[in-house]
Design a protein around this motif. Structure first.
Motif, PDB file in Angstrom:
ATOM      1  N   GLY A 105      -3.199   2.350  -3.730  1.00 19.44           N
ATOM      2  CA  GLY A 105      -2.698   3.705  -3.554  1.00 19.44           C
ATOM      3  C   GLY A 105      -3.653   4.486  -2.668  1.00 19.44           C
ATOM      4  O   GLY A 105      -4.870   4.326  -2.746  1.00 19.44           O
TER       5      GLY A 105
ATOM      6  N   ALA B 187       2.783  -0.252  -6.406  1.00 12.88           N
ATOM      7  CA  ALA B 187       1.814  -0.482  -5.330  1.00 12.88           C
ATOM      8  C   ALA B 187       0.589  -1.251  -5.814  1.00 12.88           C
ATOM      9  O   ALA B 187       0.158  -1.093  -6.951  1.00 12.88           O
ATOM     10  CB  ALA B 187       1.382   0.847  -4.727  1.00 12.88           C
TER      11      ALA B 187
ATOM     12  N   VAL C  55       0.538   8.476  -0.523  1.00 12.91           N
ATOM     13  CA  VAL C  55       1.147   9.692  -1.063  1.00 12.91           C
ATOM     14  C   VAL C  55       0.366  10.899  -0.558  1.00 12.91           C
ATOM     15  O   VAL C  55      -0.733  10.771  -0.010  1.00 12.91           O
ATOM     16  CB  VAL C  55       1.159   9.689  -2.617  1.00 12.91           C
TER      17      VAL C  55
ATOM     18  N   ILE D 236      -4.999   5.396  -8.956  1.00 19.54           N
ATOM     19  CA  ILE D 236      -4.587   6.626  -8.300  1.00 19.54           C
ATOM     20  C   ILE D 236      -3.600   7.393  -9.188  1.00 19.54           C
ATOM     21  O   ILE D 236      -3.673   8.610  -9.335  1.00 19.54           O
ATOM     22  CB  ILE D 236      -3.928   6.324  -6.930  1.00 19.54           C
ATOM     23  N   LEU D 237      -2.723   6.615  -9.801  1.00 24.01           N
ATOM     24  CA  LEU D 237      -1.729   7.216 -10.683  1.00 24.01           C
ATOM     25  C   LEU D 237      -2.407   7.957 -11.828  1.00 24.01           C
ATOM     26  O   LEU D 237      -1.960   9.022 -12.257  1.00 24.01           O
ATOM     27  CB  LEU D 237      -0.841   6.091 -11.237  1.00 24.01           C
TER      28      LEU D 237
ATOM     29  N   ALA E 224       5.660  10.140  -6.079  1.00 23.08           N
ATOM     30  CA  ALA E 224       4.388   9.435  -6.171  1.00 23.08           C
ATOM     31  C   ALA E 224       4.358   8.431  -7.312  1.00 23.08           C
ATOM     32  O   ALA E 224       3.868   7.310  -7.162  1.00 23.08           O
ATOM     33  CB  ALA E 224       3.258  10.441  -6.325  1.00 23.08           C
ATOM     34  N   ARG E 225       4.909   8.814  -8.454  1.00 21.67           N
ATOM     35  CA  ARG E 225       4.842   7.912  -9.607  1.00 21.67           C
ATOM     36  C   ARG E 225       5.541   6.589  -9.307  1.00 21.67           C
ATOM     37  O   ARG E 225       4.952   5.514  -9.441  1.00 21.67           O
ATOM     38  CB  ARG E 225       5.462   8.578 -10.840  1.00 21.67           C
TER      39      ARG E 225
ATOM     40  N   GLY F 168      -3.193   1.093  -7.254  1.00 22.95           N
ATOM     41  CA  GLY F 168      -2.069   1.972  -7.536  1.00 22.95           C
ATOM     42  C   GLY F 168      -2.221   2.645  -8.891  1.00 22.95           C
ATOM     43  O   GLY F 168      -2.023   3.858  -9.031  1.00 22.95           O
TER      44      GLY F 168
ATOM     45  N   THR G 165       0.859  -1.181   0.000  1.00 23.77           N
ATOM     46  CA  THR G 165       0.000   0.000   0.000  1.00 23.77           C
ATOM     47  C   THR G 165       0.892   1.227   0.000  1.00 23.77           C
ATOM     48  O   THR G 165       1.799   1.336   0.830  1.00 23.77           O
ATOM     49  CB  THR G 165      -0.895   0.014   1.250  1.00 23.77           C
ATOM     50  N   CYS G 166       0.655   2.113  -0.945  1.00 25.95           N
ATOM     51  CA  CYS G 166       1.495   3.311  -1.028  1.00 25.95           C
ATOM     52  C   CYS G 166       0.688   4.549  -0.654  1.00 25.95           C
ATOM     53  O   CYS G 166      -0.374   4.820  -1.206  1.00 25.95           O
ATOM     54  CB  CYS G 166       2.064   3.464  -2.432  1.00 25.95           C
TER      55      CYS G 166
ATOM     56  N   LYS H  49      -8.677   6.618  -2.399  1.00 31.89           N
ATOM     57  CA  LYS H  49      -8.062   5.296  -2.250  1.00 31.89           C
ATOM     58  C   LYS H  49      -8.477   4.460  -3.441  1.00 31.89           C
ATOM     59  O   LYS H  49      -9.616   4.527  -3.890  1.00 31.89           O
ATOM     60  CB  LYS H  49      -8.524   4.642  -0.949  1.00 31.89           C
TER      61      LYS H  49
ATOM     62  N   LEU I 156       3.597   4.589  -6.618  1.00 31.39           N
ATOM     63  CA  LEU I 156       2.307   4.034  -7.031  1.00 31.39           C
ATOM     64  C   LEU I 156       2.484   2.945  -8.073  1.00 31.39           C
ATOM     65  O   LEU I 156       1.682   2.005  -8.152  1.00 31.39           O
ATOM     66  CB  LEU I 156       1.401   5.154  -7.552  1.00 31.39           C
TER      67      LEU I 156
END
Ligand SMILES: Nc1ncnc2c1ncn2[C@@H]1O[C@H](COP(=O)(O)OP(=O)(O)OP(=O)(O)O)[C@@H](O)[C@H]1O
Ligand SMILES: [Mg+2]
Lengths: 292, 265
Positions: free
Chosen positions: B207, B204, B36, B224-225, B197-198, B221, B33-34, B218, B201
């Motif tokens: 994200g 991940a 940011v 979110i990206l 972040a890049r 990944g 889980t990332c 949420k 994610l």
């Protein structure tokens, strides 16, 4: 200039330096572990001196022997003070610590004044002035014993720090408190014990101080400046640095007092401090890892 | 999906105000889980609340169903949560080997420590290669790897990693992310905080975007990206949100998320 005088001053400085090292190393230890500048450390030295004095005056226990009582008692007092007054200062410790430890010192001074009075006293053993001569240098036994005691206790402390699990936790806490916490070290416990050890060292230093000087409860003022300068020169948190800085500083001072004058010798601390801060701000033994 | 870690309506802060303001977040077992979010959003604070460096004032933190909100860092460590903090955290004047061994400080048996050390050294060869060097003599990237190695001594059930790429040059950064990806492939549960972040994610599974102490978004990944509002955060189009200039990589043109608003241009 008389060569014998110079040699005598050097030897005296070295021996006296070992005694100061005992007091300064405790200060360096607490600074390293807690980032607390304990300006009350010298009050603990004086408290130790009074304990030795009272045991000697009333029970005729030799001050070197009574260390087996005063050191453990001061260890417990140190731990108690840390848990009562310092443990809660989590954030912004460094700023508040000076105030808190100053208050502790005043408290100790007050208690000593109440129970022991404010007259100047000294621990005058019957061997206080005996000396022997070696190579033309007159050596007072107490200085020699004091130095040996200092060296012995420093050696024991070094062993404790290097060889025991507690020593590892303490050194890790000095190097990086948060990282130490994150590997499971109970830094609160380490801090309390370190403070206790410093207080015990102060008790030993106090016994010697009390044999070499007259003192009263306010004598801690005279002492703290010297001790602070020594730990600055020693690199703040280095116990070994504090010990060696003591030897250097006190020798320098004794030598200056014979080749120039005792007045100059008092200034020598500040001169050394200025020189070292300009040339090497991290002290003789400062570790340069904290700049990041 | 089983959540190994549940943070429920947590409030936490330092001194006066709250930094986490009703944070609710689940971390699923076996996933990376990332987290940011802009500077000061409270990302590190989330990790500190989980590892026990900071106790929540309100709300619940549960690990494997057990409440850990009031536990000491040591007790939490023994539950199997290990944190690699944001700042360099090796004991600089100790050797690499000593540092890694200290990762097993809470292990009671010497033999167990040595055995773990062997396993960790196989996983992180640098520990064996530089065993006798002081940790402070290693480069930033090498130190990060040794920090990972130290964290692995306890074979953690949940690994918390705070901005591991901070201050590293791009090539070394890649190595750090590769390592994280490998750990994830080995089935570890990782909660990663990342300013890049890049890169974060990309590796991940999940994200999470944190803003002012709350979860704002949420998703996977990749989702979110791709979310335009995430781009907005890192583009600084909403005035109060800015990325840290010194951490912004050199602009690469297509690297929308990572370019700083007032960076090197
Ligand atoms: N020890 C502390 N004492 C007081 N305030 C703190 C402390 N640590 C963090 N803060 C404050 O809490 C807020 C959130 O900090 P936090 O470190 O969680 O942010 P972050 O999202 O990790 O940011 P960054 O990207 O800079 O690491 C910030 O405003 C910070 O100044
Ligand atoms: Mg952070």
């Amino acid at each position: 200039m008389n060569g014998g005088l110079l040699l005598g001053a050097s030897v005296l400085g070295l021996l006296l330096g070992g005694i100061y090292g005992l007091m300064a190393s405790g200060l360096a230890l607490t600074f390293g572990v807690m980032r607390v500048i304990n300006v009350g450390h010298s009050a603990l030295v004086i408290a130790g001196a009074y304990m030795s004095y009272e045991l000697f005056a009333h029970l005729h226990i030799d001050p070197f022997v009574s260390l087996v009582i005063t050191m453990p008692v001061m260890f417990l007092i140190g731990m108690g003070l840390e848990m009562a007054f310092l443990q809660h200062l989590r954030e912004d410790r460094e700023q508040f610590s000076v105030l808190v430890t100053w208050a502790i010192a005043l408290g100790v001074e007050g208690v000593l004044g109440y129970f022991c009075g404010t007259d100047l006293v000294q621990i005058s053993t019957n061997y206080a002035n005996s000396s022997f001569s070696i190579g033309g240098v007159q050596i007072v036994y107490i200085y020699l014993y004091g130095f040996l005691l200092g060296a012995l206790l420093m050696g024991l402390l070094a062993l404790l720090l290097r060889r025991t699990t507690f020593g590892w936790s303490l050194r890790a806490t000095v190097l990086n408190r948060q990282a130490a916490q994150l590997i499971g070290i109970d830094v609160a416990k380490v801090s309390a014990i370190a403070f206790g050890i410093a207080a015990a060292m102060a008790a030993a230093g106090g016994a010697l101080y009390g044999m070499l000087n007259t003192f009263n409860p306010g004598s801690w003022y005279d002492l703290i400046g010297d001790l602070l300068i020594i730990i600055v020169l020693g690199g703040f948190s280095s116990v070994r640095g504090a010990f060696i800085a003591s030897l250097v500083v006190i020798m320098f001072q004794e030598i200056l007092s014979v080749i120039i004058s005792p007045t100059w010798a008092d200034w020598s601390f500040f001169m050394l401090l200025a020189i070292v801060l300009i040339v090497r701000p991290s002290g003789f033994f400062g570790v340069k890892t904290r700049e990041a | 999906m089983t959540a190994i870690l549940e943070i429920d309506n947590a409030f936490a802060g330092y001194g006066g105000g709250n930094i986490l303001r009703g944070l609710t977040l689940n971390v699923e077992a076996g996933k990376l889980t990332c987290l940011v979010g802009p500077n000061g959003a409270g990302k590190s604070t989330v990790l500190k609340v989980v590892s026990g460096l900071l106790h929540p004032r309100k709300g619940e933190v549960r690990f494997q169903g057990q409440s850990i909100g009031k536990m000491s860092p040591r007790a939490i460590l023994m539950q199997g949560i290990v944190q690699v903090p944001q700042d360099r955290s090796l004991f600089s004047t100790m050797t690499v080997r000593e540092n890694v061994l200290l990762g097993g400080f809470t292990l009671s048996h010497h033999a167990e420590k040595e055995q773990r050390l062997e396993e960790v050294m196989t996983r992180f060869p640098i520990v064996r290669e530089r065993a006798k060097d002081t940790a402070g003599s290693l480069s930033g990237g090498q130190q990060k790897l040794v920090e990972f190695a130290r964290a692995m001594m306890l074979d953690p059930k949940l690994l918390l990693v705070d901005e591991p790429s901070m201050g590293l040059e791009p090539r070394v950064r890649r190595l750090v992310f590769d390592t994280l990806q490998e750990l994830r492939a080995e089935g570890r549960t990782i909660l990663l905080v990342e300013q890049n972040a890049r890169s974060g994610l990309e590796i991940a599974d999940v994200g999470v975007v944190l803003e002012r102490g709350q979860v704002r978004l949420k998703g996977s990944g990749a989702d979110i990206l791709a979310d335009p509002s995430v781009g907005a955060i890192y583009m600084g189009t909403s005035g109060r949100l800015k990325t840290r200039v010194q951490d912004a990589p050199a602009p690469t043109g297509n690297d929308v998320i990572e370019s700083a608003p007032d960076g090197a241009s």
